[in-house]
Write an enzyme that holds these catalytic residues in place. Structure first.
Site, mmCIF file in Angstrom:
data_model
loop_
_atom_site.group_PDB
_atom_site.id
_atom_site.type_symbol
_atom_site.label_atom_id
_atom_site.label_comp_id
_atom_site.label_asym_id
_atom_site.label_seq_id
_atom_site.Cartn_x
_atom_site.Cartn_y
_atom_site.Cartn_z
ATOM 1 N N SER A 284 -4.573 -8.422 9.811
ATOM 2 C CA SER A 284 -3.206 -8.189 9.355
ATOM 3 C C SER A 284 -2.813 -6.757 9.657
ATOM 4 O O SER A 284 -3.670 -5.895 9.887
ATOM 5 C CB SER A 284 -3.084 -8.435 7.851
ATOM 6 N N ASP A 285 -1.515 -6.482 9.669
ATOM 7 C CA ASP A 285 -1.104 -5.093 9.638
ATOM 8 C C ASP A 285 -1.260 -4.603 8.204
ATOM 9 O O ASP A 285 -1.522 -5.389 7.277
ATOM 10 C CB ASP A 285 0.332 -4.929 10.148
ATOM 11 N N TRP A 286 -1.104 -3.314 8.017
ATOM 12 C CA TRP A 286 -1.400 -2.680 6.716
ATOM 13 C C TRP A 286 -0.652 -3.388 5.577
ATOM 14 O O TRP A 286 0.572 -3.351 5.502
ATOM 15 C CB TRP A 286 -1.017 -1.211 6.767
ATOM 16 N N ALA A 287 -1.413 -4.061 4.714
ATOM 17 C CA ALA A 287 -0.891 -4.729 3.519
ATOM 18 C C ALA A 287 0.119 -5.823 3.836
ATOM 19 O O ALA A 287 0.857 -6.254 2.944
ATOM 20 C CB ALA A 287 -0.273 -3.720 2.547
ATOM 21 N N SER A 288 0.160 -6.320 5.073
ATOM 22 C CA SER A 288 1.175 -7.328 5.400
ATOM 23 C C SER A 288 0.903 -8.655 4.709
ATOM 24 O O SER A 288 1.826 -9.467 4.550
ATOM 25 C CB SER A 288 1.283 -7.528 6.918
#
Length: 754
Positions: A284-288
């Site tokens: 995932s992207d950061w905290a997505s």
């Protein structure tokens, strides 16, 4: 402590034996069979390092949780752990304290260099030189791996048409064909031929998908895009990265047509893991994952975790959703264990490919770290790639190249002596103020032969600058104008360095205005009033609106943010030690109102003037770019002649050869990037007015000619048809050759048949 005992007794040798006896998949499955459900979920969990891993156990609640979970096998990856000392200590916690001792994979944003910094990706793409691009990624991988890292969150392969978007600096520009070649080159550079080699790192194609199409160019925004645009414009660079063997993908923050990418089964399972048969893992992207709640498609972290795993997101980056919830979701039957097993297999496979099971500490060599980072050889490579990335946009009266006995050169502007801004955004582990400034580069080039006088003229910004803060642009302080005008008045030529602060482009740096910010344009006007011999060197991370400044200067050089050797590379070009060969990978608009702007647009039903106002146009501006895609001048000139096709008819499975003669009609040796475009004149869906399909860089001596032959296949003519197929359709096409997308030198028609 089981691993500590096993490791001392030859655990590494055991894995080597397994390697010799079994296939990669069997090795992966042999580890998977030993794992509890909790340990499997742990492999799907990634944390950032927010404490000194070489020190005592952290006290903060979240940091202490991370520390404990690493030791209990509930963390599969860490990001932002830097140096061989830190990565060794963090790895020790995982392999010697956890039950199975599965090694961590350490990731970091190595975007355009690690300690030695190269041009920002958009600038580097202007080289159109795949060997140079691959080489820069190879150096970045060598330095990053020497510092203990295994994995980079690059290349970003998003196509974008909107200069307002700050992350355009991280892209290869607007064209899917050029972007595809660059994506593959960067993957090859990072990963090499053997991912287990100690000087390679795993690459990550991001952001899947359509992040470059966000509405209004505003970061983290919504995307609405049809299937045809996805397949024709968005997917090709990602497919190229997958075909090149990229180890990982990263999904994106944006939604597409109402579904956040992190929760998109269509993107991650149907396309990536299905149609493309991608064997690596998706992070995932950061905290997505957690942001699925904010998007409004999940009510809590548990539901966010369920949707993300089902969609095909294998690793949760700083989302804190998988570890607390996936075990329960599997036990409740809400998530099938096969999905977890598939994700863990993919993650373990990459770890095996990196050689981490053979030696978890193989990237922790402090001697190599000391010798490799910022080495002389790496600096030389940075300088070479940087000068290949410079684009000459204007050279009125042949003011350039400058003479090294010119008398007096005035170097003016807020970026002229700056040693930090040329490093650019996403600067990895670079040292602040470590770049060679333009002023330093000019001084080194001329030595004592020429008087070099400097004035800042105006400050670009006020207050502190950082990755986390907005840039406060100076709008009032003109106290330096007088000194700048004074030295300009007494100079034979003026070199001005204007543009953006590097923190005005990059993530979360969207702009509603894309002109040269602050008082710089006013400074240029004041200098130009006393000395017409002005060369403007731009430093910027996106296309800028140059309509106000372009008429005021005789020479205009696109210098991007060129990295560690920026000043030397620019001086090489300014003084003619290197003949500029860069070509724009993106269109420069005449006005912000034209944005989004791109050369491969559709024709529309009313493309040209008909004697009244009822055609597709602006009432106050031209439709085309100020500087088009593919544009770039040289200190010499080139002519195209004698275009020929090998046949007027092209069969589906047979190539068509397009030939023409390229001649250096100038007085110095130069390199031209000859470009071949096609137009599908009638299709089941509307087709662009031009599409780049091939190009070749040719170096010619003065007066030298060469026949250039570029080959088209039916695959080059394929697109997403009305029937939903990726296919070439029979019919009439136009082949066009020239130096850029607007200045077509010759064209001929041909027909595609069965």
């Amino acid at each position: 402590m089981i691993f500590a005992i096993l490791f001392l007794c030859g655990f590494a040798a055991k894995w080597q034996h397994v390697s010799a006896q079994s296939s990669l998949d069997k090795r992966v499955d042999s580890v998977l069979a030993l794992m509890t459900l909790e340990e499997k979920v742990g492999q799907m969990n990634q944390y950032t390092s927010s404490w000194d891993v070489t020190g005592p156990m952290p006290k903060g609640s979240r940091d202490s949780l991370k520390y404990i979970q690493i030791r209990t096998g509930q963390v599969g990856s860490m990001l932002n752990v830097l140096s061989t000392k830190a990565t060794r200590e963090a790895q020790r916690l995982a392999v010697e304290d956890s039950r199975l001792g599965i090694p961590l994979i350490f990731g970091y944003d190595v975007v355009h260099g690690f300690r030695t910094i190269f041009p920002i990706p958009l600038g580097e793409s202007a080289s159109w030189d795949m060997n140079a691009i691959e080489k820069s990624s190879r150096v970045a991988a060598s330095e990053a791996s020497a510092a203990g890292l295994h994995w980079t969150f690059a290349p970003m392969v998003d196509i974008s048409h909107d200069a307002r978007w700050g992350r355009m600096m991280e892209s290869a520009g607007e064209d899917p064909y050029l972007g595809s070649l660059i994506a593959a080159a960067r993957v090859r550079g990072f990963q090499g031929n053997d991912l287990s080699a100690p000087n390679t790192i795993a690459a990550c194609a991001k952001h899947f998908a359509a992040y470059g199409f966000i509405e209004g160019g505003r970061e983290y925004n919504t995307v609405s895009v049809g299937d045809a645009s996805l397949y024709d414009a968005v997917f090709p660079p990602f497919k190229a990265a997958s075909d090149a063997g990229v180890a990982t993908f990263m999904n994106s923050f944006n939604e597409i047509n109402g579904i956040p990418a992190t929760a998109s089964t269509f993107l991650q399972r149907k396309i990536l893991k299905g149609e493309w048969n991608f064997q690596g893992f998706v992070v995932s992207d950061w905290a997505s994952v957690a942001e699925l709640i904010t998007h409004g498609v999940a009510e809590d972290e548990k539901e966010a975790a369920r949707q993300a795993v089902i969609a095909g997101c294998d690793m949760d980056m700083e989302g804190y959703c998988y570890v607390p919830n996936l075990v329960t979701l599997v036990k409740e039957g809400a998530v099938d264990i096969s999905l977890v097993d598939d994700a863990v297999r993919r993650i373990l496979r990459v770890k095996f490919m990196l050689g981490l099971f053979d030696d978890p500490y193989r990237y922790c060599d402090p001697v190599r770290e000391q010798n490799e980072l910022f080495s002389k050889a790496n600096q030389e490579t940075s300088r070479d790639v940087a000068r290949r990335s410079v684009v000459l946009l204007k050279n009125e009266g042949n003011l350039l190249p400058l003479k090294k006995d010119a008398g007096t050169i005035a170097v003016i502007g807020p970026l002229a002596a700056d040693k930090d801004i040329p490093i650019g955004s996403w600067r990895a582990n670079s040292v602040e103020n470590s770049a060679v400034s333009l002023l330093e580069g000019i001084q080194a080039a001329v030595g004592k032969k020429v008087k070099v006088r400097y004035a800042q003229g105006v400050k670009l910004s006020t207050g502190t600058r950082s990755f986390l803060t907005e840039v406060n642009v100076n709008e009032t302080d003109t106290t330096g104008f007088g000194e700048a005008v004074r030295i300009a008045k007494g100079a034979d030529v003026v070199v001005m360095a204007l543009g953006e602060d590097c923190w005005q482009s990059g993530e979360a740096r969207s702009r509603t205005e894309i002109d040269i910010p602050g008082l710089q344009t006013e400074l240029l006007a004041a200098v130009r009033a006393v000395n017409p011999n002005v060369v403007l060197v731009l430093m910027n991370g996106r296309p800028l609106d140059l309509t106000e400044v372009e008429p005021q200067v005789q020479g205009l050089v696109e210098g991007w943010f060129l990295g560690s050797q920026a000043g030397n590379a620019l001086a090489d070009v300014l003084f003619g030690d290197y003949n500029p060969s860069g070509k724009l990978p993106v269109s420069f608009p005449r006005s912000l109102g034209q944005v989004p702007l791109y050369y491969n647009h559709k024709n529309t039903g009313r493309p040209t003037a008909t004697g009244n106002v009822f055609w597709s146009h602006y009432s106050d501006e031209k439709n085309d770019a100020l500087f088009p895609f593919g544009f770039g001048l040289s200190y010499t000139s080139f002519s195209y002649s004698g275009m020929k096709l090998s046949s007027e008819t092209m069969k589906m499975n047979e190539p068509l050869k397009v030939s023409f003669t390229l001649t250096n009609t100038g007085k110095v040796t130069g390199t031209e990037t000859a470009q071949l475009y096609i137009r599908d004149l009638v299709g089941s869906r509307t087709r662009p007015v031009a599409e780049l399909k091939k190009f070749q860089q040719i170096t010619l001596k003065p007066g030298e000619s060469r026949v250039v032959t570029l080959e088209l296949t039916s695959d080059d003519l394929a697109f997403y048809t009305r029937e939903g197929l990726w296919a070439a359709e029979e019919g009439d096409f136009e082949a066009m050759v020239g130096p850029d997308s607007r200045n077509i030198a010759a064209k001929q028609n041909f027909k595609l048949v069965r």
